[in-house]
Scaffold this motif. Structure first.
Motif, PDB file in Angstrom:
ATOM      1  N   ILE A   1      17.089 -27.791  38.075  1.00  0.00           N
ATOM      2  CA  ILE A   1      16.181 -28.071  36.967  1.00  0.00           C
ATOM      3  C   ILE A   1      15.630 -26.779  36.379  1.00  0.00           C
ATOM      4  O   ILE A   1      15.471 -26.652  35.164  1.00  0.00           O
ATOM      5  N   ALA A   2      15.372 -25.789  37.254  1.00  0.00           N
ATOM      6  CA  ALA A   2      14.878 -24.501  36.767  1.00  0.00           C
ATOM      7  C   ALA A   2      15.931 -23.798  35.921  1.00  0.00           C
ATOM      8  O   ALA A   2      15.600 -23.148  34.921  1.00  0.00           O
ATOM      9  N   ALA A   3      17.204 -23.911  36.298  1.00  0.00           N
ATOM     10  CA  ALA A   3      18.274 -23.303  35.502  1.00  0.00           C
ATOM     11  C   ALA A   3      18.359 -23.959  34.131  1.00  0.00           C
ATOM     12  O   ALA A   3      18.549 -23.280  33.116  1.00  0.00           O
ATOM     13  N   ALA A   4      18.221 -25.290  34.103  1.00  0.00           N
ATOM     14  CA  ALA A   4      18.213 -25.986  32.813  1.00  0.00           C
ATOM     15  C   ALA A   4      17.064 -25.504  31.948  1.00  0.00           C
ATOM     16  O   ALA A   4      17.243 -25.188  30.764  1.00  0.00           O
ATOM     17  N   ARG A   5      15.889 -25.424  32.534  1.00  0.00           N
ATOM     18  CA  ARG A   5      14.708 -24.999  31.785  1.00  0.00           C
ATOM     19  C   ARG A   5      14.880 -23.570  31.266  1.00  0.00           C
ATOM     20  O   ARG A   5      14.551 -23.266  30.109  1.00  0.00           O
ATOM     21  N   ALA A   6      15.417 -22.677  32.108  1.00  0.00           N
ATOM     22  CA  ALA A   6      15.594 -21.288  31.702  1.00  0.00           C
ATOM     23  C   ALA A   6      16.594 -21.152  30.564  1.00  0.00           C
ATOM     24  O   ALA A   6      16.484 -20.250  29.725  1.00  0.00           O
ATOM     25  N   ALA A   7      17.573 -22.057  30.523  1.00  0.00           N
ATOM     26  CA  ALA A   7      18.583 -22.012  29.466  1.00  0.00           C
ATOM     27  C   ALA A   7      18.128 -22.713  28.199  1.00  0.00           C
ATOM     28  O   ALA A   7      18.798 -22.617  27.167  1.00  0.00           O
ATOM     29  N   GLY A   8      17.018 -23.448  28.275  1.00  0.00           N
ATOM     30  CA  GLY A   8      16.563 -24.221  27.132  1.00  0.00           C
ATOM     31  C   GLY A   8      17.149 -25.610  27.076  1.00  0.00           C
ATOM     32  O   GLY A   8      17.067 -26.285  26.044  1.00  0.00           O
TER      33      GLY A   8
ATOM     34  N   LEU B   1      24.487 -21.610  30.419  1.00  0.00           N
ATOM     35  CA  LEU B   1      24.823 -20.987  29.139  1.00  0.00           C
ATOM     36  C   LEU B   1      26.331 -20.796  28.990  1.00  0.00           C
ATOM     37  O   LEU B   1      26.889 -21.007  27.911  1.00  0.00           O
ATOM     38  N   ALA B   2      27.006 -20.411  30.079  1.00  0.00           N
ATOM     39  CA  ALA B   2      28.456 -20.215  30.017  1.00  0.00           C
ATOM     40  C   ALA B   2      29.172 -21.531  29.751  1.00  0.00           C
ATOM     41  O   ALA B   2      30.128 -21.586  28.966  1.00  0.00           O
ATOM     42  N   ALA B   3      28.717 -22.603  30.401  1.00  0.00           N
ATOM     43  CA  ALA B   3      29.337 -23.913  30.188  1.00  0.00           C
ATOM     44  C   ALA B   3      29.093 -24.400  28.768  1.00  0.00           C
ATOM     45  O   ALA B   3      30.002 -24.942  28.123  1.00  0.00           O
ATOM     46  N   CYS B   4      27.886 -24.195  28.266  1.00  0.00           N
ATOM     47  CA  CYS B   4      27.580 -24.603  26.890  1.00  0.00           C
ATOM     48  C   CYS B   4      28.452 -23.860  25.896  1.00  0.00           C
ATOM     49  O   CYS B   4      28.971 -24.455  24.933  1.00  0.00           O
ATOM     50  N   GLU B   5      28.632 -22.569  26.119  1.00  0.00           N
ATOM     51  CA  GLU B   5      29.455 -21.777  25.195  1.00  0.00           C
ATOM     52  C   GLU B   5      30.886 -22.293  25.177  1.00  0.00           C
ATOM     53  O   GLU B   5      31.500 -22.422  24.108  1.00  0.00           O
ATOM     54  N   ARG B   6      31.414 -22.603  26.346  1.00  0.00           N
ATOM     55  CA  ARG B   6      32.786 -23.112  26.413  1.00  0.00           C
ATOM     56  C   ARG B   6      32.926 -24.442  25.679  1.00  0.00           C
ATOM     57  O   ARG B   6      33.929 -24.688  24.999  1.00  0.00           O
ATOM     58  N   LEU B   7      31.913 -25.295  25.804  1.00  0.00           N
ATOM     59  CA  LEU B   7      31.979 -26.630  25.214  1.00  0.00           C
ATOM     60  C   LEU B   7      31.543 -26.656  23.756  1.00  0.00           C
ATOM     61  O   LEU B   7      31.632 -27.699  23.104  1.00  0.00           O
ATOM     62  N   GLY B   8      31.040 -25.540  23.252  1.00  0.00           N
ATOM     63  CA  GLY B   8      30.555 -25.523  21.882  1.00  0.00           C
ATOM     64  C   GLY B   8      29.277 -26.322  21.718  1.00  0.00           C
ATOM     65  O   GLY B   8      28.999 -26.853  20.633  1.00  0.00           O
ATOM     66  N   ALA B   9      28.495 -26.408  22.796  1.00  0.00           N
ATOM     67  CA  ALA B   9      27.246 -27.175  22.783  1.00  0.00           C
ATOM     68  C   ALA B   9      26.057 -26.225  22.760  1.00  0.00           C
ATOM     69  O   ALA B   9      26.097 -25.147  23.350  1.00  0.00           O
ATOM     70  N   THR B  10      24.991 -26.620  22.083  1.00  0.00           N
ATOM     71  CA  THR B  10      23.763 -25.844  22.136  1.00  0.00           C
ATOM     72  C   THR B  10      22.979 -26.256  23.373  1.00  0.00           C
ATOM     73  O   THR B  10      22.963 -27.438  23.744  1.00  0.00           O
ATOM     74  N   PRO B  11      22.323 -25.313  24.059  1.00  0.00           N
ATOM     75  CA  PRO B  11      21.537 -25.677  25.234  1.00  0.00           C
ATOM     76  C   PRO B  11      20.494 -26.756  24.943  1.00  0.00           C
ATOM     77  O   PRO B  11      20.234 -27.620  25.789  1.00  0.00           O
ATOM     78  N   GLU B  12      19.905 -26.713  23.751  1.00  0.00           N
ATOM     79  CA  GLU B  12      18.867 -27.683  23.403  1.00  0.00           C
ATOM     80  C   GLU B  12      19.409 -29.110  23.339  1.00  0.00           C
ATOM     81  O   GLU B  12      18.645 -30.071  23.433  1.00  0.00           O
ATOM     82  N   ARG B  13      20.726 -29.256  23.151  1.00  0.00           N
ATOM     83  CA  ARG B  13      21.351 -30.571  23.088  1.00  0.00           C
ATOM     84  C   ARG B  13      22.185 -30.848  24.341  1.00  0.00           C
ATOM     85  O   ARG B  13      23.100 -31.663  24.328  1.00  0.00           O
ATOM     86  N   THR B  14      21.854 -30.150  25.428  1.00  0.00           N
ATOM     87  CA  THR B  14      22.596 -30.271  26.685  1.00  0.00           C
ATOM     88  C   THR B  14      21.667 -30.758  27.784  1.00  0.00           C
ATOM     89  O   THR B  14      20.479 -30.415  27.815  1.00  0.00           O
ATOM     90  N   VAL B  15      22.208 -31.564  28.695  1.00  0.00           N
ATOM     91  CA  VAL B  15      21.453 -32.084  29.838  1.00  0.00           C
ATOM     92  C   VAL B  15      22.095 -31.571  31.123  1.00  0.00           C
ATOM     93  O   VAL B  15      23.324 -31.553  31.253  1.00  0.00           O
TER      94      VAL B  15
END
Length: 217
Positions: free
Chosen positions: A168-175, A145-159
């Motif tokens: 993989i669990a961290a990805a799933r928890a973040a959406g 979530l912190a990396a997504c916020e910095r990059l201006g990316a939504t978790p749903e559009r992040t891999v």
């Protein structure tokens, strides 16, 4: 390198450590939305685990000289960058909380990885131990979530690409979407539980580009 026995344990920070690349490491947001075809939708960001994914896993490594890229890792990162997709790193570094790593050592290794791969747009690092109850240590979603916020990316559009189940669990928890690239250290049950797996990072990138995080091909 400072000997682990001479490093004094310190109270971990309350949140993740964030390191930012130069402006050129963070493409314009519009670039990450550009498609390779009429209906292609690229991820807004791709985040890599560090140890065992980008570079060989050396436990509690604080020595830049021991950093070795994993097979095909530089090519995989370069392929994403060529499409204007921002790339970042999300890494647990519990050696800090255990008193065997300093922040300076973590930064030295980060700088070596950036020198080998080119600078990543963001690094999100958890310095806490397993029992510290933080929200950033994978499998918690905080680093993603912190990396997504910095990059201006939504978790749903992040891999998120990693080598063990907590990535993989961290990805799933973040959406976010998670792609597992197993190594000999990956447990069989982690491979079974992963929705997507790849034999190496090049194949992982092909999966990323073949289907958008939202499920669109």
């Amino acid at each position: 390198m400072t000997s682990p026995s001479t490093v004094r344990p310190r109270r971990p920070a309350t949140g993740p450590w964030l390191f930012y690349g130069p402006r050129g490491a963070r493409p314009h947001a519009a670039a990450s939305r550009r498609g390779t075809g009429a209906h292609a939708v690229l991820p807004q960001a791709v985040l890599f685990d560090r140890d065992g994914t980008l570079v060989a896993d050396v436990p509690y490594n604080g020595d830049p000289a021991r950093v070795t890229p994993m097979p095909s890792a530089p090519e995989a990162v370069a392929a994403l960058r060529s499409l204007g997709i921002p790339v970042g790193v999300v890494s647990n570094q519990s050696g800090v909380a255990r008193g065997v790593l300093t922040r300076r050592q973590v930064e030295s290794v980060r700088q070596r990885v950036d020198a080998l791969f080119g600078p990543f747009a963001v690094w999100a690092v958890c310095p806490h131990g397993p029992d510290d109850g933080c929200g950033c240590r994978k499998p918690a979603p905080g680093l993603v979530l912190a990396a997504c916020e910095r990059l201006g990316a939504t978790p749903e559009r992040t891999v998120v690409i990693g080598d063990i189940g907590s990535d993989i669990a961290a990805a799933r928890a973040a959406g976010a979407r998670g792609v597992l690239v197993p190594t000999p250290a990956t447990r069989p049950e982690e491979i079974t539980a992963a929705e997507e797996t790849a034999t190496d990072l090049i194949e992982a990138v092909r999966l990323v580009l073949a289907r958008s995080p939202g499920g669109r091909r």
